[in-house]
Every structure is written in C-alpha cells, then in structure tokens.
Design an enzyme around this catalytic site. Structure first.
Site, short mmCIF file in Angstrom:
data_model
loop_
_atom_site.label_atom_id
_atom_site.label_comp_id
_atom_site.label_asym_id
_atom_site.label_seq_id
_atom_site.Cartn_x
_atom_site.Cartn_y
_atom_site.Cartn_z
N LYS A 196 27.05 -4.09 -36.44
CA LYS A 196 26.57 -4.87 -35.29
C LYS A 196 25.81 -3.94 -34.36
O LYS A 196 26.36 -2.98 -33.84
CB LYS A 196 27.73 -5.52 -34.56
CG LYS A 196 27.27 -6.38 -33.37
CD LYS A 196 28.45 -7.04 -32.68
CE LYS A 196 28.00 -7.89 -31.51
NZ LYS A 196 29.14 -8.55 -30.82
N LYS A 254 24.51 -7.78 -38.10
CA LYS A 254 24.06 -8.58 -36.97
C LYS A 254 23.19 -7.71 -36.07
O LYS A 254 23.59 -6.58 -35.76
CB LYS A 254 25.28 -9.08 -36.17
CG LYS A 254 24.95 -9.97 -34.99
CD LYS A 254 26.21 -10.41 -34.27
CE LYS A 254 25.87 -11.30 -33.07
NZ LYS A 254 27.07 -11.73 -32.33
#
Length: 329
Positions: A196, A254
């Site tokens: 992320k 992400k």
C-alpha cells in the site's frame, strides 16, 4: 513472413476477437467496497465520488441483495463513525456492538453466503486520522499492531469471513493470525494490504469516511512513515513475502493503475491470490472527465479493468464493480 502471417485475421470481428482474447472478466473477479453510516433510510451520495453512497444498515441490506443477484460475491466494509466516538486508542473499533460489527451481522443475515471482508485500520476511529496510535510525533508500531489484532478478532467474532488490514504496520499480520488461531477462528482469512503506497489518490475515500490526518502539532501530517514510497518497486516484493510468511491468505496492491508493474512483479513471485484496489481517486477522475464529456465512461472503465486483470490481479476491489458487471453482461 508477410503476407503468410497476417495478425489482423484474428481481429476481423467481435466474435473472432472474443475467441482469442487472453484476459477475461467475470463477477467473480470483484470485491465491492461499501461505506456504512448510522441512521435509517440513509443513502448519502459522496460529493467527490459521484454515484457512490454512504448507506445505513437498512440500505446495506438492500444493496447486499442487489449485489448478490448480480453475481457479486464479496464486499469490503468501511464505516464512518461520529467524531465523538474517536480517540487515539481505537476504543470504538473494539466495541462488540459498534457499527462495523453490526454491519457484518447485517450482511450475513441478508445473504449468508456473501463473503464479508472488513477494513482493519484505526483511521476511521482515530481522533488524529491515522491508521495507528500517535505518540511523540510518531505512529507507534507495536502498540498499534496489538490494537489492530484485537479489532480483527472483533470482526471475526461478529461473523467476518476475511479481515483486511490496511494499516501497513510492521508485523501486524503475525499478530492478527496468531490471535485468530488462539481464539479458534481458524477459517477466518486475512487479505493484507501488503503493498500500500502513500498515494495522493486516496482523497475522495478520506472524504467519504472523514478520516484524513489532522493538521496538529506533534501529529504526522501524512502517512509516509508507514505507507510505502511510490518511488520503490523491490520493496513491494519484500513487504508481500513477509506478509505471506506471517499468515496472509491474499495480498493486495493499492492503488491500481499507477502500480501495474508492482502487480505483475508480485504475481510473478507469489503463490497466493493477488488483489488490487482501484481506489477512490481513480474512480473520481473517470467520473469527472466523463461528466465533462472528455472521455467515454464505459469504454474507459472497461479498459482500466482489463488492464488491472491483465497485469495479474486475481481480485479487484472496485467502485466500478456493478458498472462492469452490467457492461459485460
């Protein structure tokens, strides 16, 4: 040798193209993010995410049934809590009768077979808007991981099938997996946000949950000390392998479109399912440009979805899930 080989022979019609298409998409590829709020009869459109809503529990039931009928089999729950319930310890996140816990039970009562995944991070519950506990101008890793593990256990107790830690604290997957095993939740899975990045594409999401970091002295102004530097590539492999070793069942990259090289690197390296989160900023950009008439909404949505899948995603968390399913149907 030309003209014996003409590649265009395989492109002569949609029927022909579909026969040789290398990448396919189905409802089984999607995880649907849903935002939940208190109240009754609430369907509140998010200003920076046109066409997407915060839902009260009664409308969550309706949406769950719609998704299931469309063949969408998994949802990812997020909750927006009142400011008065926020503190620096994530107290409300552990409330067995909290909004998240009630949302899990609501979905399971509505559609027992729906795969319920839950966000595990402190930012919706934090008075500082951070994914962990703030102290001395820093995010305290180990204390945060302990609370996050308890949060995940609370979700499991409420009936979640998968917990999805999005915080990026070091070692939190091991903490969560160990606690789940100790408490008998052997079948509850972990989908880890393993890679992320500290991205500028999260703005509309933070609007949706009112979870942006606050601008206060001795509080980090951003999340760059725990989310990944977007200049880094090899680090994503290291993070992902560590999470798998600690017990992650699914790993996530992400955001999506700007990180397709990372998706492919991870897919080529690991032997667990790889998910991708097509985030709120990606959604908002397409919506805004389409509203201006600058691009074809449906065509761009499909193209981006295929790009994510082609890069190696097994699962895609997307605000466009319903749109795509309608288009491919």
């Amino acid at each position: 040798m030309f003209p014996l080989r003409r590649n265009r022979r395989l492109r002569t019609s949609e029927a022909m193209r579909s026969l040789v298409r290398e990448t396919s998409i189905s409802p089984n590829d999607f995880i649907v993010p849903l935002f939940v709020v208190e109240g009754k009869g609430v369907k509140d459109e998010i200003a920076s995410m046109p066409g997407y809503y915060r839902l009260s529990l009664d409308n969550l039931v309706k949406e769950t049934k719609v998704l299931w009928k469309m063949g969408l089999k998994s949802i990812l729950l997020f909750v927006k809590v009142d400011d008065k319930l926020k503190d620096n310890a994530g107290t409300e996140a552990l409330n067995p009768n909290g909004l998240m816990q009630r949302a899990i039970k609501t979905v399971k009562d509505a559609e027992p077979q729906m795969v319920v995944m839950t966000d595990v991070a402190l930012d919706p519950f934090s008075s500082f808007g951070h994914d962990g506990i703030v102290g001395g101008g820093k995010i305290i890793n180990d204390d945060s991981s302990a609370v996050l593990a308890e949060m995940g256990l609370s979700h499991a107790n409420a009936g979640a099938d998968f917990i999805a830690p999005s915080d990026m604290m070091d070692g939190r997957i091991f903490e969560m997996r160990t606690l789940l095993e100790d408490e008998g939740h052997h079948d509850v899975g972990i989908m880890s946000y393993s890679a992320k990045y500290a991205s500028a594409f999260y703005g509309p999401f933070r609007d949706a949950l009112d979870s942006a970091p606050v601008d206060l002295k001795d509080v980090p102004k951003d999340k760059k000390t725990y989310q990944m530097d977007y200049a880094n590539r090899d680090e994503a492999i290291k993070e992902t392998l560590m999470d798998i070793e600690e017990g992650a069942d699914i790993v996530m990259v992400k955001p999506g479109l700007c990180y397709l090289d990372i998706v492919r690197d991870i897919k080529n390296t690991v032997n667990v399912p790889v998910s991708v989160y097509q985030v709120s900023g990606e959604y908002a950009m397409i919506k805004a440009a389409a509203e201006k008439g600058w691009l074809d909404h449906d065509a761009v949505v499909l193209e981006q979805t295929y790009a994510i899948k082609r890069a190696g995603a097994d699962l895609i968390a997307s605000y466009f899930a319903k749109d795509v399913v309608k288009l491919i149907s």
